[in-house]
Design a protein around this motif. Structure first.
Motif, PDB file in Angstrom:
ATOM      1  N   TRP A  24      11.854   3.711  10.054  1.00 43.05           N
ATOM      2  CA  TRP A  24      11.104   2.778   9.693  1.00 43.05           C
ATOM      3  C   TRP A  24      12.180   1.609   8.894  1.00 43.05           C
ATOM      4  N   LYS A  25      11.874   0.599   8.648  1.00 43.97           N
ATOM      5  CA  LYS A  25      12.645  -0.341   7.947  1.00 43.97           C
ATOM      6  C   LYS A  25      12.617  -0.189   6.555  1.00 43.97           C
ATOM      7  N   GLN A  26      13.580  -0.018   5.637  1.00 40.82           N
ATOM      8  CA  GLN A  26      13.093   0.260   4.224  1.00 40.82           C
ATOM      9  C   GLN A  26      14.511  -0.583   3.350  1.00 40.82           C
ATOM     10  N   LEU A  27      13.799  -1.003   2.073  1.00 38.53           N
ATOM     11  CA  LEU A  27      14.954  -1.692   1.333  1.00 38.53           C
ATOM     12  C   LEU A  27      15.877  -0.607   0.852  1.00 38.53           C
ATOM     13  N   PRO A  28      17.106  -1.043   0.618  1.00 41.94           N
ATOM     14  CA  PRO A  28      18.011  -0.173   0.285  1.00 41.94           C
ATOM     15  C   PRO A  28      18.432   0.530  -1.133  1.00 41.94           C
ATOM     16  N   PHE A  29      17.277   0.292  -1.643  1.00 41.99           N
ATOM     17  CA  PHE A  29      17.202   0.672  -3.051  1.00 41.99           C
ATOM     18  C   PHE A  29      15.837   1.583  -3.528  1.00 41.99           C
ATOM     19  N   ILE A  30      15.557   2.144  -4.549  1.00 42.09           N
ATOM     20  CA  ILE A  30      14.640   2.688  -4.793  1.00 42.09           C
ATOM     21  C   ILE A  30      13.937   1.977  -6.000  1.00 42.09           C
ATOM     22  N   VAL A  31      12.796   1.999  -6.230  1.00 39.84           N
ATOM     23  CA  VAL A  31      12.172   1.291  -7.588  1.00 39.84           C
ATOM     24  C   VAL A  31      11.729   2.413  -8.647  1.00 39.84           C
ATOM     25  N   ARG A  32      12.132   2.514  -9.699  1.00 44.33           N
ATOM     26  CA  ARG A  32      11.383   3.265 -10.675  1.00 44.33           C
ATOM     27  C   ARG A  32      10.242   2.402 -11.445  1.00 44.33           C
ATOM     28  N   GLU A  33       9.009   2.852 -11.218  1.00 45.88           N
ATOM     29  CA  GLU A  33       7.901   2.274 -11.775  1.00 45.88           C
ATOM     30  C   GLU A  33       7.931   2.045 -13.297  1.00 45.88           C
ATOM     31  N   ARG A  77       0.775  -1.114  -0.145  1.00 48.98           N
ATOM     32  CA  ARG A  77      -0.071   0.030  -0.052  1.00 48.98           C
ATOM     33  C   ARG A  77       0.785   1.418  -0.011  1.00 48.98           C
ATOM     34  N   PHE A  78       0.554   2.221  -0.989  1.00 48.26           N
ATOM     35  CA  PHE A  78       1.176   3.537  -0.930  1.00 48.26           C
ATOM     36  C   PHE A  78       0.862   4.071   0.389  1.00 48.26           C
ATOM     37  N   ILE A  79       1.648   5.121   0.605  1.00 50.57           N
ATOM     38  CA  ILE A  79       1.630   5.972   1.917  1.00 50.57           C
ATOM     39  C   ILE A  79       1.733   7.289   1.162  1.00 50.57           C
ATOM     40  N   PRO A  80       0.519   7.981   0.816  1.00 50.72           N
ATOM     41  CA  PRO A  80       0.668   9.292   0.003  1.00 50.72           C
ATOM     42  C   PRO A  80       1.184  10.554   1.091  1.00 50.72           C
ATOM     43  N   ALA A  81       0.776  10.376   2.240  1.00 52.33           N
ATOM     44  CA  ALA A  81       1.001  11.410   3.153  1.00 52.33           C
ATOM     45  C   ALA A  81       2.598  11.781   3.422  1.00 52.33           C
ATOM     46  N   GLU A  82       3.480  10.674   2.870  1.00 54.88           N
ATOM     47  CA  GLU A  82       4.737  10.801   3.034  1.00 54.88           C
ATOM     48  C   GLU A  82       5.629  10.912   1.732  1.00 54.88           C
ATOM     49  N   VAL A 124       9.524  -0.923   4.237  1.00 61.41           N
ATOM     50  CA  VAL A 124       9.237   0.187   3.189  1.00 61.41           C
ATOM     51  C   VAL A 124       9.745  -0.059   1.868  1.00 61.41           C
ATOM     52  N   LEU A 125       9.332   0.144   0.798  1.00 64.80           N
ATOM     53  CA  LEU A 125      10.000   0.263  -0.595  1.00 64.80           C
ATOM     54  C   LEU A 125       9.741   2.001  -1.090  1.00 64.80           C
ATOM     55  N   TRP A 126      10.728   2.616  -1.368  1.00 58.86           N
ATOM     56  CA  TRP A 126      10.499   3.823  -1.921  1.00 58.86           C
ATOM     57  C   TRP A 126      10.478   3.610  -3.421  1.00 58.86           C
ATOM     58  N   VAL A 127       9.600   4.207  -4.042  1.00 59.06           N
ATOM     59  CA  VAL A 127       9.031   4.031  -5.563  1.00 59.06           C
ATOM     60  C   VAL A 127       8.938   5.388  -6.108  1.00 59.06           C
ATOM     61  N   ASN A 128       9.831   5.418  -7.341  1.00 56.24           N
ATOM     62  CA  ASN A 128       9.484   6.732  -8.135  1.00 56.24           C
ATOM     63  C   ASN A 128       8.418   6.314  -9.011  1.00 56.24           C
ATOM     64  N   PHE A 175       8.206  17.388 -11.726  1.00 56.56           N
ATOM     65  CA  PHE A 175       8.597  16.548 -10.301  1.00 56.56           C
ATOM     66  C   PHE A 175       8.774  15.064 -10.702  1.00 56.56           C
ATOM     67  N   TYR A 176       9.548  14.483  -9.903  1.00 56.31           N
ATOM     68  CA  TYR A 176       9.540  13.007  -9.704  1.00 56.31           C
ATOM     69  C   TYR A 176       8.676  12.819  -8.475  1.00 56.31           C
ATOM     70  N   VAL A 177       7.813  12.003  -8.503  1.00 56.91           N
ATOM     71  CA  VAL A 177       6.925  11.741  -7.255  1.00 56.91           C
ATOM     72  C   VAL A 177       7.463  10.377  -6.577  1.00 56.91           C
ATOM     73  N   MET A 178       7.951  10.532  -5.563  1.00 55.72           N
ATOM     74  CA  MET A 178       8.707   9.682  -4.623  1.00 55.72           C
ATOM     75  C   MET A 178       7.926   9.069  -3.652  1.00 55.72           C
ATOM     76  N   MET A 179       7.243   8.010  -3.532  1.00 56.32           N
ATOM     77  CA  MET A 179       6.073   7.699  -2.404  1.00 56.32           C
ATOM     78  C   MET A 179       6.772   6.558  -1.817  1.00 56.32           C
ATOM     79  N   PRO A 180       6.814   6.062  -0.614  1.00 56.34           N
ATOM     80  CA  PRO A 180       6.882   4.740   0.209  1.00 56.34           C
ATOM     81  C   PRO A 180       5.696   3.922  -0.145  1.00 56.34           C
ATOM     82  N   LEU A 181       5.960   2.738  -0.229  1.00 56.59           N
ATOM     83  CA  LEU A 181       5.140   1.549  -0.371  1.00 56.59           C
ATOM     84  C   LEU A 181       5.289   0.501   0.764  1.00 56.59           C
TER      85      LEU A 181
END
Length: 260
Positions: free
Chosen positions: A191-200, A77-82, A120-124, A106-112
């Motif tokens: 929070w715990k997060q993966l050490p990379f981002i994913v570009r959708e 689930r995306f966390i749009p507030a962050e 948490v996985l950060w997604v571009n 803008f690039y929209v970076m959003m945690p999943l």
């Protein structure tokens, strides 16, 4: 009067100026060639890794070395507030595509928040246009409330731009930043997060975002053109110095009564 004295020791200022032009032009030309070579190598690496099996963020324990430039599948689930809006990003135009390449947004970076995990996985999620009259008036972007599955490519970061001063306030709303720092986000959120981002990758999704990501080799021809211009400047500086020096030498021979 010998030619060495006429060309060099008798024209110290001109010689030093020409040397500066040659060094700057040659150095910049070599830098442009190196940038083109880096893009070519990155494109080859990415092409090879995209042929490998898709990794699953929910099931696999992944680090950056394993996941870098690989296709990633993630459910959560995306966390749009962050969300973080990365400013001054050009509209992505694929090789051979059409569009306004100079348009900034803008690039929209959003945690999943990954399903079944506390990770948490950060997604571009993609690119959105900027309101040039009111920077903080953000474009409409649709975010699903339910569980979603996204696919993309893993990178260490979403790309960096030149940044002056300190980062913005992490509690500001909306968060408009120049660059994105994974470690800083983990520290500020706790929070715990993966050490990379994913570009959708899904460019067909109707959420108001553009995901026509260009190839890493995009712009290689431009680097070659810039390199040619810089080398031409260096050559022009040398020829200007040499021709003027030879003309001065000939004039000195005439004044001294020597045979030209």
């Amino acid at each position: 009067m010998n030619i060495f004295s006429s060309l060099i020791t008798g024209r110290i200022v001109a010689t030093v100026s020409a040397l500066v032009v040659i060094l700057v032009g040659g150095g910049a030309g070599i830098w442009q060639l190196n940038r083109a070579e880096q893009k070519i190598r990155l494109g080859e690496s990415l092409t090879a890794k995209l042929q490998m099996p898709v990794l699953k963020a929910n099931a696999d324990s992944l680090n950056l070395e394993q996941a870098g430039e690989r296709r990633i599948l993630a459910r959560g689930r995306f966390i749009p507030a962050e969300a973080i809006w990365l400013d001054n990003r050009p509209r992505p135009i694929p090789e051979g595509g059409t569009g306004t390449t100079g348009q900034s947004g803008f690039y929209v970076m959003m945690p999943l928040k990954l399903d079944g995990q506390d990770t948490v996985l950060w997604v571009n999620r993609g690119w959105a246009p900027r309101n040039n009259e009111n920077r903080i008036e953000l474009p409409p972007v649709k975010t699903a409330d339910e569980m979603v599955t996204i696919e993309g490519v893993a990178f260490p970061h979403p790309g960096r731009v030149f940044e002056l001063g300190q980062k913005g306030d992490a509690k500001a709303s909306p968060r408009i930043e120049q660059n994105f720092d994974l470690a800083l986000e983990a520290q500020s959120h706790g929070w715990k997060q993966l050490p990379f981002i994913v570009r959708e990758s899904n460019s067909a999704k109707n959420d108001g975002l553009v995901r026509n990501w260009p190839s890493p080799t995009s712009g290689v021809d431009r680097h070659y053109a810039y390199a040619f211009q810089w080398f031409a400047l260096a050559l022009s500086g040398f020829l200007f110095w040499l021709i003027n020096g030879l003309m001065k030498y000939r004039r000195e021979l005439v004044v001294n009564g020597d045979r030209v």
